[in-house]
Scaffold this active site. Structure first.
Site, PDB file in Angstrom:
ATOM      1  N   GLU A  43      -4.180   7.270  -4.988  1.00 19.58           N
ATOM      2  CA  GLU A  43      -4.438   6.712  -6.303  1.00 19.58           C
ATOM      3  C   GLU A  43      -5.648   7.388  -6.768  1.00 19.58           C
ATOM      4  O   GLU A  43      -6.444   7.473  -6.138  1.00 19.58           O
ATOM      5  CB  GLU A  43      -4.199   5.275  -6.205  1.00 19.58           C
ATOM      6  CG  GLU A  43      -2.860   4.827  -5.726  1.00 19.58           C
ATOM      7  CD  GLU A  43      -3.018   3.058  -5.636  1.00 19.58           C
ATOM      8  OE1 GLU A  43      -3.988   2.367  -5.944  1.00 19.58           O
ATOM      9  OE2 GLU A  43      -2.104   2.646  -5.319  1.00 19.58           O
ATOM     10  N   HIS A  73      -0.714   0.264 -10.223  1.00 20.66           N
ATOM     11  CA  HIS A  73      -1.428  -0.637  -8.914  1.00 20.66           C
ATOM     12  C   HIS A  73      -2.032  -1.790  -9.873  1.00 20.66           C
ATOM     13  O   HIS A  73      -3.295  -1.849  -9.941  1.00 20.66           O
ATOM     14  CB  HIS A  73      -2.628  -0.098  -8.382  1.00 20.66           C
ATOM     15  CG  HIS A  73      -2.970  -0.706  -7.291  1.00 20.66           C
ATOM     16  ND1 HIS A  73      -3.362  -0.227  -6.025  1.00 20.66           N
ATOM     17  CD2 HIS A  73      -2.771  -2.047  -6.829  1.00 20.66           C
ATOM     18  CE1 HIS A  73      -3.645  -0.966  -5.076  1.00 20.66           C
ATOM     19  NE2 HIS A  73      -3.435  -2.217  -5.641  1.00 20.66           N
ATOM     20  N   ARG A 128       0.918  -1.248   0.018  1.00 21.21           N
ATOM     21  CA  ARG A 128      -0.058   0.024  -0.067  1.00 21.21           C
ATOM     22  C   ARG A 128       0.928   1.311  -0.115  1.00 21.21           C
ATOM     23  O   ARG A 128       1.902   1.541   0.624  1.00 21.21           O
ATOM     24  CB  ARG A 128      -0.941   0.215   1.235  1.00 21.21           C
ATOM     25  CG  ARG A 128      -2.108  -0.947   1.112  1.00 21.21           C
ATOM     26  CD  ARG A 128      -3.186  -0.408   0.022  1.00 21.21           C
ATOM     27  NE  ARG A 128      -4.331  -1.292  -0.004  1.00 21.21           N
ATOM     28  CZ  ARG A 128      -4.329  -2.314  -0.698  1.00 21.21           C
ATOM     29  NH1 ARG A 128      -3.512  -2.643  -1.632  1.00 21.21           N
ATOM     30  NH2 ARG A 128      -5.457  -3.067  -0.685  1.00 21.21           N
TER      31      ARG A 128
END
Length: 306
Positions: free
Chosen positions: A253, A271, A224
């Site tokens: 994000e 991601h 993360r």
């Protein structure tokens, strides 16, 4: 006979899995229309807040498509007796693969080399600057859960020495234990971050850890974004305090700080750790199976201990 209703805050992929969800349930997309639902489908980066749970008095299950639960208010779920499921194991290989790929792309300048060729610099400027070996390094894994252990298997299989840090030493582990992030960084050249997100690990990789990693070190984060202090990392890259970083996750994000976009030796991906057809299909199947178990009154397949 009417279909059971559920609230979907995230999509299932590939499309045939989304179609399967739609065929089995009446899918509601807006929380304001979902006061009577028992099930919420969400994703690790979307989660479900306590305020959202308050709008759903009949909520009994939060089905997370992923393994991250840091965006889910687990304390509120626990207080209300709401079950939480995730999709463990089936995405571990995909994320571990990407972590290795980011390490190779960073150390061997693969992404930089691609830009170098496309810009015409090879013909105009000659050779790209030298990279550094990755497989000859000692690896450290910060977070020795399913993904971390799968990554350790891959690295060990390629002949690398592997160290790890976890809340406690794992009996029978094939890899060397270090008690904390700084000790791990000090003793490795390639630091992989696979630890769970959340308040406990926010800023875990800070300026001190990066300094311990050293000027030849490479950091890879597939966990993360907030686990790594982004500004400390950008400063370390600019100063040459570490050699490079491969990042698949970020604090806010899809926004990525300009300081990281402009940092030398930094490879960025959007991601995509679990973004393979195989992994996403298996994840979606686990979600569907958990939801089906709930409505059938059967035990959940992959409950998360809240």
């Amino acid at each position: 006979m009417s279909l059971p209703r559920l609230l979907a805050l995230a999509e299932l992929k590939p499309q045939d899995m989304a179609d399967e969800l739609q065929a089995r349930y009446e899918v509601v997309r807006e929380i304001g229309l979902a006061a009577d639902v028992e099930v919420v489908l969400t994703a690790g980066n979307v989660g479900l807040s306590g305020a959202q749970m308050a709008q759903l008095p009949g909520l009994r299950l939060i089905a997370v498509n992923g393994v991250g639960v840091d965006a889910v208010d687990l304390a509120e779920a626990r207080r209300r007796g709401i079950a939480v499921t995730t999709t463990p194991d089936v995405l571990s290989l995909a994320v571990a693969e990407l972590a290795l790929g980011l390490a190779l792309a960073t150390g061997r300048k693969i992404a930089e080399g691609d830009r170098f060729v496309r810009a015409g610099h090879w013909a105009a400027k000659g050779k790209l600057a030298l990279g550094s070996s990755v497989l000859a390094r000692r690896a450290g894994i910060l977070g020795y859960g399913r993904i971390g252990r799968k990554l350790a298997d891959l690295l060990r299989g390629m002949g690398m020495q592997v160290l790890y840090t976890a809340r406690r030493e794992v009996p029978g582990a094939l890899d060397g234990y270090r008690a904390d992030a700084r000790a791990l960084a000090r003793d490795c050249d390639l630091l992989f971050v696979t630890v769970a997100g959340g308040a406990e690990t926010r800023g875990l990789v800070d300026a001190d850890v990066l300094a311990a990693l050293g000027p030849a070190g490479i950091l890879v984060n597939v966990a993360r974004g907030p686990v790594v202090d982004a500004e400390a990392l950008a400063q370390a890259l600019q100063a040459g305090s570490i050699a490079g970083a491969g990042l698949d996750v970020f604090d806010d994000e899809p926004q990525v700080p300009q300081s990281l976009m402009q940092a030398p030796g930094c490879v960025l991906t959007p991601h995509i750790g679990s973004a393979t057809t195989d992994a996403r299909r298996a994840m979606a199947q686990q979600v569907l199976d958990n939801i089906a178990a709930h409505f059938a009154g059967r035990p959940l397949l992959t409950p998360y201990e809240v």
